[in-house]
Design an enzyme around this catalytic site. Structure first.
Site, PDB file in Angstrom:
ATOM      1  N   VAL A 278     -13.483  -4.266   1.794  1.00  0.00           N
ATOM      2  CA  VAL A 278     -12.858  -2.947   1.763  1.00  0.00           C
ATOM      3  C   VAL A 278     -11.977  -2.825   2.997  1.00  0.00           C
ATOM      4  O   VAL A 278     -12.373  -3.231   4.089  1.00  0.00           O
ATOM      5  CB  VAL A 278     -13.934  -1.829   1.757  1.00  0.00           C
ATOM      6  CG1 VAL A 278     -13.289  -0.458   1.911  1.00  0.00           C
ATOM      7  CG2 VAL A 278     -14.754  -1.891   0.468  1.00  0.00           C
TER       8      VAL A 278
ATOM      9  N   GLY B 149      -1.081  -1.879   6.585  1.00  0.00           N
ATOM     10  CA  GLY B 149      -1.063  -3.093   7.402  1.00  0.00           C
ATOM     11  C   GLY B 149      -2.367  -3.841   7.251  1.00  0.00           C
ATOM     12  O   GLY B 149      -3.096  -3.621   6.276  1.00  0.00           O
TER      13      GLY B 149
ATOM     14  N   ASP C 106      -8.871  -0.500   5.344  1.00  0.00           N
ATOM     15  CA  ASP C 106      -8.865   0.720   6.159  1.00  0.00           C
ATOM     16  C   ASP C 106      -8.517   1.979   5.374  1.00  0.00           C
ATOM     17  O   ASP C 106      -8.866   3.082   5.788  1.00  0.00           O
ATOM     18  CB  ASP C 106      -7.848   0.558   7.295  1.00  0.00           C
ATOM     19  CG  ASP C 106      -6.446   0.281   6.754  1.00  0.00           C
ATOM     20  OD1 ASP C 106      -6.307  -0.572   5.843  1.00  0.00           O
ATOM     21  OD2 ASP C 106      -5.490   0.915   7.217  1.00  0.00           O
TER      22      ASP C 106
ATOM     23  N   THR D 148       0.847  -1.203   0.000  1.00  0.00           N
ATOM     24  CA  THR D 148       0.000   0.000   0.000  1.00  0.00           C
ATOM     25  C   THR D 148       0.874   1.241   0.000  1.00  0.00           C
ATOM     26  O   THR D 148       1.974   1.217   0.544  1.00  0.00           O
ATOM     27  CB  THR D 148      -0.866  -0.022   1.279  1.00  0.00           C
ATOM     28  OG1 THR D 148      -1.794  -1.084   1.170  1.00  0.00           O
ATOM     29  CG2 THR D 148      -1.599   1.273   1.520  1.00  0.00           C
TER      30      THR D 148
ATOM     31  N   GLY E 136      -5.788  -4.283   7.371  1.00  0.00           N
ATOM     32  CA  GLY E 136      -6.817  -3.258   7.441  1.00  0.00           C
ATOM     33  C   GLY E 136      -7.918  -3.469   8.469  1.00  0.00           C
ATOM     34  O   GLY E 136      -8.370  -2.514   9.105  1.00  0.00           O
TER      35      GLY E 136
HETATM   36  N1  ASP Z   1      -4.164  -1.682   4.734  1.00  0.00           N
HETATM   37  C1  ASP Z   1      -4.404  -2.290   3.464  1.00  0.00           C
HETATM   38  C2  ASP Z   1      -5.725  -3.031   3.518  1.00  0.00           C
HETATM   39  O1  ASP Z   1      -6.003  -3.677   4.496  1.00  0.00           O
HETATM   40  C3  ASP Z   1      -3.348  -3.267   3.046  1.00  0.00           C
HETATM   41  C4  ASP Z   1      -1.918  -2.843   3.274  1.00  0.00           C
HETATM   42  O2  ASP Z   1      -1.648  -1.782   3.817  1.00  0.00           O
HETATM   43  O3  ASP Z   1      -1.009  -3.600   2.878  1.00  0.00           O
HETATM   44  O4  ASP Z   1      -6.449  -2.975   2.556  1.00  0.00           O
END
Ligand code: ASP
Length: 316
Positions: free
Chosen positions: A213, A236, A215, A184, A238
Site C-alpha cells: 500500500v 511520487g 502513501d 496517480t 509512496g
Molecule cells: N504515490 C503513489 C504510490 O506510491 C504512486 C504515484 O504517485 O505515482 O502508490
C-alpha cells in the site's frame, strides 16, 4: 447618504469577518515522474491537457456555484479515475500478479474527517468509496475484501477485472511511462465557505507485490486537509512520502512555524524529501486560496484555477 454609509460600513465589517469570502481555488495533479517532452507526441500532450482541463472544469463548476470543496475534489478525482490516461481507477497499473489494487483517500479540512481504502480490486471509483468510509462508517481506512464488502453494502458501483482492462492506446502510452511508475491523480480545493479538502487516488506502483500500500490512502502521508493550514495531495514514490509524512509535515510547518504555504512545500519537497531520495511532488492550497504545485522530478501533470480568473496547466 446615511443609508449608503451604513451599507458601506456593513460591507467593511462583513469583509473584516471573512476577508476571503467568495474566494475559491482548486488544483489537481495527474502524477509526477522524470519524463521529458520528447517522450510524448503532440497528440498525447494535447490529450493530457484536454482531460486535465475537463477535470478541472468539473471542480470549477462546483466551486463557482457555491458548492463544497469536498464535492469538488471527489468529482474531479472521479473524472480522472474514469479516464484511462491516468494511473487511478480505469487506467490503473498492474501488480506483479497482473491484478489491479487501488488506493484512495479523501479528507475534509473543516471537520478533520477522513476516509480511505487500500488494495481494492472491484470498485469503479475508489475515491467515492473513501468518502463513504468517512461519512458512513466509524473508521478511517478499510482494505481489500472488507472494503469491497462495505462498498456493496453502501450500494457503491462495482466493476470486474474486465472493466479495468484498458485500450491499446493506453497500453502504448503506458509502455512509454511505465518506467516512471506515475499517473496517480489528486485534487485539492478551497470553497467560498472557507473549507479545504483533499483527495488522492491511485493504482500504486507498477509491479507492486505482497499487498503493498502506498502513501495515497495514508492520511498525513499522501493526503491531508486542515482548515487551519492547507490541503495537500501527493504523487511520487509512496514509501518515501509515508516515512516523511509529507502532507502533514507541510501543514505542521505552517501551523507551528508560521511558514507560508509555498515555503512549507519547498522545504518538504525540495529539501527534506529530495535529500532522503524521495521523488515526486505535491499540489496544495491554503485557506487564503494560495496554490503551490511543486515537484523534485522533471515533470508533474498539474493544473489550477481560482476565483480571480487564473487558469493554468503545466507538465514540465
Ligand atoms: N504515490 C503513489 C504510490 O506510491 C504512486 C504515484 O504517485 O505515482 O502508490
Amino acid at each position: 447618504m446615511k443609508k449608503i454609509f451604513i451599507v458601506v460600513l456593513m460591507l467593511v465589517i462583513l469583509g473584516k469577518q471573512n476577508p476571503y469570502a467568495q474566494t475559491w481555488a482548486i488544483a489537481l495533479h495527474g502524477g509526477a515522474g522524470n519524463m521529458m517532452p520528447e517522450q510524448f507526441t503532440k497528440e498525447q500532450l494535447d490529450e493530457y491537457q484536454r482531460e486535465l482541463s475537463n477535470a478541472l472544469q468539473v471542480g470549477i463548476n462546483i466551486l463557482k456555484g457555491g458548492g463544497k470543496s469536498l464535492d469538488a475534489v471527489e468529482q474531479v478525482v472521479r473524472y480522472l479515475e474514469d479516464c484511462p490516461l491516468f494511473n487511478a481507477g480505469k487506467g490503473s497499473v498492474y501488480t506483479h500478479e497482473g491484478r489491479i489494487e487501488l488506493d484512495a483517500a479523501i479528507m475534509d479540512g473543516n471537520t478533520l474527517g477522513a476516509g480511505a481504502v487500500a488494495s481494492v480490486r472491484d470498485v469503479k471509483n475508489p475515491i467515492s468509496l473513501a468518502r463513504k468510509v468517512m461519512e458512513a462508517s466509524p473508521h478511517v481506512l478499510l482494505v481489500g475484501s472488507g472494503a469491497s464488502e462495505f462498498a456493496r453494502l453502501q450500494g457503491v458501483e462495482m466493476a470486474d477485472s474486465s472493466y479495468f482492462f484498458t485500450s491499446k492506446r493506453w497500453e502504448e502510452i503506458q509502455r512509454v511511462l511505465s518506467r516512471e511508475k506515475m499517473g496517480t491523480v489528486g485534487c485539492v480545493a478551497l470553497d467560498i465557505h472557507g473549507n479545504l479538502a483533499a483527495a488522492t487516488s491511485t493504482g500504486g506502483m507498477t509491479n507492486k507485490r505482497w499487498g503493498r500500500v502506498g502513501d495515497a490512502p495514508i492520511i498525513g502521508a499522501g493526503t491531508y486537509a486542515n482548515n487551519a493550514t492547507c490541503a495537500v495531495s501527493a504523487t511520487g514514490h509512496g514509501e518515501f512520502f509515508i516515512r516523511n509524512t509529507v502532507a502533514h509535515d507541510i501543514s505542521a510547518l505552517m501551523e507551528y512555524q508560521n511558514l507560508s504555504l509555498n515555503a512549507a512545500v519547498e522545504k518538504v519537497i525540495m529539501l527534506k524529501l529530495a535529500k532522503a531520495g524521495g521523488r515526486g511532488g505535491v499540489i496544495a492550497v491554503d485557506r487564503k486560496g494560495n496554490v503551490s504545485m511543486m515537484m523534485n522530478t522533471s515533470a508533474m501533470f498539474r493544473a489550477h484555477a481560482n476565483s480571480n480568473g487564473v487558469l493554468s496547466f503545466a507538465i514540465f
